[in-house]
Design a protein around this motif. Sequence first.
Motif, PDB file in Angstrom:
ATOM      1  N   ASN A 120      42.719  40.915  38.102  1.00  0.00           N
ATOM      2  CA  ASN A 120      43.608  40.553  37.495  1.00  0.00           C
ATOM      3  C   ASN A 120      45.107  40.034  37.541  1.00  0.00           C
ATOM      4  OD1 ASN A 120      42.181  41.388  34.868  1.00  0.00           O
ATOM      5  ND2 ASN A 120      42.138  43.941  35.863  1.00  0.00           N
ATOM      6  N   TYR A 121      44.797  39.454  39.113  1.00  0.00           N
ATOM      7  CA  TYR A 121      46.272  39.227  39.011  1.00  0.00           C
ATOM      8  C   TYR A 121      46.717  37.840  38.905  1.00  0.00           C
ATOM      9  CZ  TYR A 121      50.671  38.596  42.894  1.00  0.00           C
ATOM     10  OH  TYR A 121      51.193  38.464  42.902  1.00  0.00           O
ATOM     11  N   GLU A 122      48.316  37.503  38.472  1.00  0.00           N
ATOM     12  CA  GLU A 122      48.627  36.348  37.566  1.00  0.00           C
ATOM     13  C   GLU A 122      49.841  35.948  38.918  1.00  0.00           C
ATOM     14  OE1 GLU A 122      50.188  35.948  33.438  1.00  0.00           O
ATOM     15  OE2 GLU A 122      48.183  37.731  32.624  1.00  0.00           O
ATOM     16  N   ILE A 123      49.222  34.404  38.866  1.00  0.00           N
ATOM     17  CA  ILE A 123      49.858  33.757  39.914  1.00  0.00           C
ATOM     18  C   ILE A 123      51.284  32.963  39.229  1.00  0.00           C
ATOM     19  CG2 ILE A 123      49.577  31.480  41.946  1.00  0.00           C
ATOM     20  CD1 ILE A 123      46.908  33.051  42.493  1.00  0.00           C
TER      21      ILE A 123
ATOM     22  N   LYS B 245      44.864  32.776  37.325  1.00  0.00           N
ATOM     23  CA  LYS B 245      44.788  34.177  37.154  1.00  0.00           C
ATOM     24  C   LYS B 245      43.068  34.455  38.124  1.00  0.00           C
ATOM     25  CE  LYS B 245      44.644  37.606  33.788  1.00  0.00           C
ATOM     26  NZ  LYS B 245      44.003  38.507  33.797  1.00  0.00           N
ATOM     27  N   CYS B 246      43.262  35.771  38.645  1.00  0.00           N
ATOM     28  CA  CYS B 246      42.397  35.708  38.777  1.00  0.00           C
ATOM     29  C   CYS B 246      41.856  36.665  38.218  1.00  0.00           C
ATOM     30  CB  CYS B 246      42.909  37.456  40.173  1.00  0.00           C
ATOM     31  SG  CYS B 246      41.216  37.699  41.554  1.00  0.00           S
ATOM     32  N   GLY B 247      40.636  37.009  38.165  1.00  0.00           N
ATOM     33  CA  GLY B 247      39.174  37.946  36.959  1.00  0.00           C
ATOM     34  C   GLY B 247      39.918  39.191  37.283  1.00  0.00           C
ATOM     35  N   ASP B 248      38.815  40.000  36.619  1.00  0.00           N
ATOM     36  CA  ASP B 248      39.054  41.158  36.516  1.00  0.00           C
ATOM     37  C   ASP B 248      38.042  42.137  37.209  1.00  0.00           C
ATOM     38  OD1 ASP B 248      36.506  40.467  35.134  1.00  0.00           O
ATOM     39  OD2 ASP B 248      37.725  41.998  33.471  1.00  0.00           O
TER      40      ASP B 248
END
Length: 160
Positions: A84-87, A134-137
């Motif tokens: 869930n991380y947003e770069i 954005k990394c998936g959850d």
Amino acid sequence: MNNTLKYSQLKVVILILTFFTSFSFYGQGDIKEAVETSMVRTHEDKDLQWGPCPSFMPEGCTISVLHGDPSKANVDVFFKVPANYEIPEHWHNSAERMILVSGELRVTYEGEKEQIMKVGSYAFGPSTKPHTAKCGDKDPCVIFIAFEEPLDAFPMVLKQ
């Protein structure tokens, strides 16, 4: 005539020795570079040293240098962020060659459609082109990145 023949033969021998001597020195330089130790790493190796990302990245982002010197050209890294991380939007002076080794990552380069990287996906990022991700959850995202130029990253607000 025998003296002339011997002198000519001596010149040929000297030329051959000169050639092989210079070839030998040239080859030794190449060999020294090739003697570098090989390695194999995974993103789960316990001996990897993870350090912080640039300060504009949210907490939780880490980088591990795999090969090379980050202040010089041709450096390889693992870049890791939690699920869930947003770069945030940023850019690099270097082109990037990337392979996703963990998670699922949505990447968007300025002026292009979003692309989804899955484990094993390769991506190329042009130098100085702004992008977000954005990394998936489900899982953390780990990306292998090969930088052509020294390692850097700049938030969009600083691009001139």
